[in-house]
Design a protein around this motif. Structure first.
Motif, PDB file in Angstrom:
ATOM      1  N   ASP A  85       0.872  -1.304   0.014  1.00  0.00           N
ATOM      2  CA  ASP A  85      -0.188  -0.017   0.075  1.00  0.00           C
ATOM      3  C   ASP A  85       0.767   1.136   0.087  1.00  0.00           C
ATOM      4  OD1 ASP A  85      -1.966   1.789   0.169  1.00  0.00           O
ATOM      5  OD2 ASP A  85      -2.858   1.110   2.107  1.00  0.00           O
ATOM      6  N   ILE A  86       1.293   1.838  -1.153  1.00  0.00           N
ATOM      7  CA  ILE A  86       2.319   2.899  -1.135  1.00  0.00           C
ATOM      8  C   ILE A  86       1.516   4.377  -0.993  1.00  0.00           C
ATOM      9  CG2 ILE A  86       3.823   4.029  -2.816  1.00  0.00           C
ATOM     10  CD1 ILE A  86       4.597   1.414  -2.091  1.00  0.00           C
ATOM     11  N   ILE A  87       1.903   4.910  -0.093  1.00  0.00           N
ATOM     12  CA  ILE A  87       1.112   6.193   0.175  1.00  0.00           C
ATOM     13  C   ILE A  87       1.823   7.355  -0.943  1.00  0.00           C
ATOM     14  CG2 ILE A  87       0.775   8.006   1.933  1.00  0.00           C
ATOM     15  CD1 ILE A  87      -0.739   5.528   2.404  1.00  0.00           C
ATOM     16  N   LEU A 173      10.944  15.326  11.762  1.00  0.00           N
ATOM     17  CA  LEU A 173      10.125  14.754  11.324  1.00  0.00           C
ATOM     18  C   LEU A 173       9.082  14.701  12.029  1.00  0.00           C
ATOM     19  CD1 LEU A 173       9.795  12.049   8.556  1.00  0.00           C
ATOM     20  CD2 LEU A 173       8.591  11.691  10.705  1.00  0.00           C
ATOM     21  N   HIS A 174       7.645  15.217  12.133  1.00  0.00           N
ATOM     22  CA  HIS A 174       6.769  14.884  12.944  1.00  0.00           C
ATOM     23  C   HIS A 174       5.881  13.409  12.796  1.00  0.00           C
ATOM     24  CE1 HIS A 174       7.767  18.714  14.345  1.00  0.00           C
ATOM     25  NE2 HIS A 174       7.492  19.234  13.107  1.00  0.00           N
ATOM     26  N   LYS A 285      -0.024   9.644  10.395  1.00  0.00           N
ATOM     27  CA  LYS A 285       0.414  11.066   9.702  1.00  0.00           C
ATOM     28  C   LYS A 285       1.908  11.281  10.140  1.00  0.00           C
ATOM     29  CE  LYS A 285      -0.998  14.923  11.524  1.00  0.00           C
ATOM     30  NZ  LYS A 285      -1.982  16.210  11.637  1.00  0.00           N
ATOM     31  N   LEU A 286       2.671  11.722   8.973  1.00  0.00           N
ATOM     32  CA  LEU A 286       4.020  12.133   8.877  1.00  0.00           C
ATOM     33  C   LEU A 286       4.072  13.563   8.382  1.00  0.00           C
ATOM     34  CD1 LEU A 286       5.882   9.012   7.810  1.00  0.00           C
ATOM     35  CD2 LEU A 286       5.622   9.624   9.817  1.00  0.00           C
ATOM     36  N   THR A 294       2.784  16.517   3.840  1.00  0.00           N
ATOM     37  CA  THR A 294       2.224  15.788   4.625  1.00  0.00           C
ATOM     38  C   THR A 294       1.769  14.500   4.016  1.00  0.00           C
ATOM     39  OG1 THR A 294       1.728  17.733   5.931  1.00  0.00           O
ATOM     40  CG2 THR A 294       0.235  15.839   6.225  1.00  0.00           C
ATOM     41  N   PHE A 295       2.182  13.189   4.987  1.00  0.00           N
ATOM     42  CA  PHE A 295       1.467  12.128   4.459  1.00  0.00           C
ATOM     43  C   PHE A 295       0.530  11.611   5.151  1.00  0.00           C
ATOM     44  CE2 PHE A 295       6.194  12.163   2.920  1.00  0.00           C
ATOM     45  CZ  PHE A 295       5.990  12.563   1.606  1.00  0.00           C
TER      46      PHE A 295
END
Length: 340
Positions: A85-87, A173-174, A285-286, A294-295
């Motif tokens: 599952d590629i985001i 990175l959050h 979330k990243l 934002t991913f």
């Protein structure tokens, strides 16, 4: 004679480091000797090994096939195949929504991990060749517990690995998670503590005061909604320690639903009939401030099922719309890999 042309993923490193990967079974003394005797050359010239490789450099090895095969060792790199599952993906990095049940990195028991699935994916896609695998290995840069789902970042190239390693190391990175916890939480909070890991049991304990061999931890959380007995929580991982979210929330009497190691056994037992066998924790979330990206990754089907059973879907969707821009009917992430 064998010739290798330095590609982008090999460029920038010392020549002797490259040779150590190419001839991984050889002692360092061997390839230094071959360099002195000009049996290994760089761009047709004698080299010392401390040269910095550039893209397009030509490396020649005047070795017999038997000698090369002996010192190159087993060049077969483990790989596995499934639909990932590629985001997000570009030429350097890929962000993957890992299903619960899949290992992030290889284990001693030989079970395929996300690393092997990543290599298989890149080989199948044509972004990686068997020859490139001799001196460069794509890899994941952050680790999730086996039964924690959500986003894992991986480097497809040396530049990608270096960039991701830097932002994870510098904590720029959050990382945000969604989880369901026991009890009612109504206010957001930022909690600190000290975490100590027992290497024998692979279990951690959290204390308010520092103890020998403990590491400082920080966890931020924000309640999205509750029904009086269960709270849907957004958690920001401010330090990335082993089992941090699970142990830290348990230490303040809000253990994760389904957590067999740090959770409440009686509380968990109420959900076994719903198929809950592991902690409902999802890295959703990243945020990368350096690139403004934002991913996001919606929770898996089982997680969403429990959210609806607890009548917390409105709070969940409000959070998605506010932070992720998803439609309300786009609520389930793909559990596409058979890991059993």
């Amino acid at each position: 004679m064998k010739e290798f042309i330095i590609e982008e993923n090999e460029a920038g490193q010392r020549f002797d480091k490259y040779l150590a990967k190419l001839l991984r079974e050889a002692p360092k003394s061997f390839f230094y000797k071959m360099l002195r005797k000009k049996n290994i050359t760089l761009n047709g010239k004698k080299a010392t090994g401390n040269e910095k490789l550039q893209k397009g450099d030509a490396v020649k090895l005047f070795l017999s096939d038997e000698t090369f095969g002996k010192f190159a060792g087993n060049t077969q790199v483990e790989r596995a195949y499934c639909q990932l599952d590629i985001i997000y993906e570009d030429k350097d990095i890929v962000v993957i929504n890992k299903p619960a049940g899949m290992l992030s990195q290889p284990a001693d028991d030989g079970t395929p991990s996300l690393v092997e699935y990543l290599i298989g994916y890149l080989l199948q896609k044509g972004d990686l060749t068997e020859e490139q695998l001799q001196t460069f290995r794509p890899s994941v840069c952050n680790r999730l517990d086996r039964n924690t789902s959500g986003m894992v970042c991986a480097g497809k190239s040396l530049a990608g690995l270096q960039f991701l390693s830097e932002i994870f190391h510098d904590r720029t990175l959050h990382k945000y998670y969604l989880c369901l916890v026991k009890g009612k939480i109504e206010k957001k909070s930022h909690i600190k503590g000290w975490l100590h890991k027992d290497q024998k049991t692979n279990k951690v304990t959290v204390s308010r005061e520092k103890i020998p061999d403990s590491l400082a931890i920080e966890t931020g959380y924000r309640p999205l909604g509750n029904n009086g007995r269960v709270t849907l929580l957004e958690v920001e991982l401010l330090t990335g320690r082993t089992h941090q979210i699970r142990a830290h929330l348990s230490s303040i009497e809000h253990p994760l639903l389904g957590d067999g190691k740090y959770g409440d056994r009686e509380f968990n037992r109420q959900y076994t009939g719903e198929g809950v066998k592991y902690q409902l924790l999802h890295a959703y979330k990243l945020v990368i401030p350096q690139t403004g990206q934002t991913f996001t990754a919606p929770v898996p089907e089982l997680f969403y099922h429990i959210i609806t059973e607890e009548h917390l879907e409105e709070a969940y969707h409000e959070n998605l719309e506010r932070n992720m821009g998803l439609r309300q009917d786009d609520h389930t992430g793909g559990d596409r890999c058979d890991t059993h």
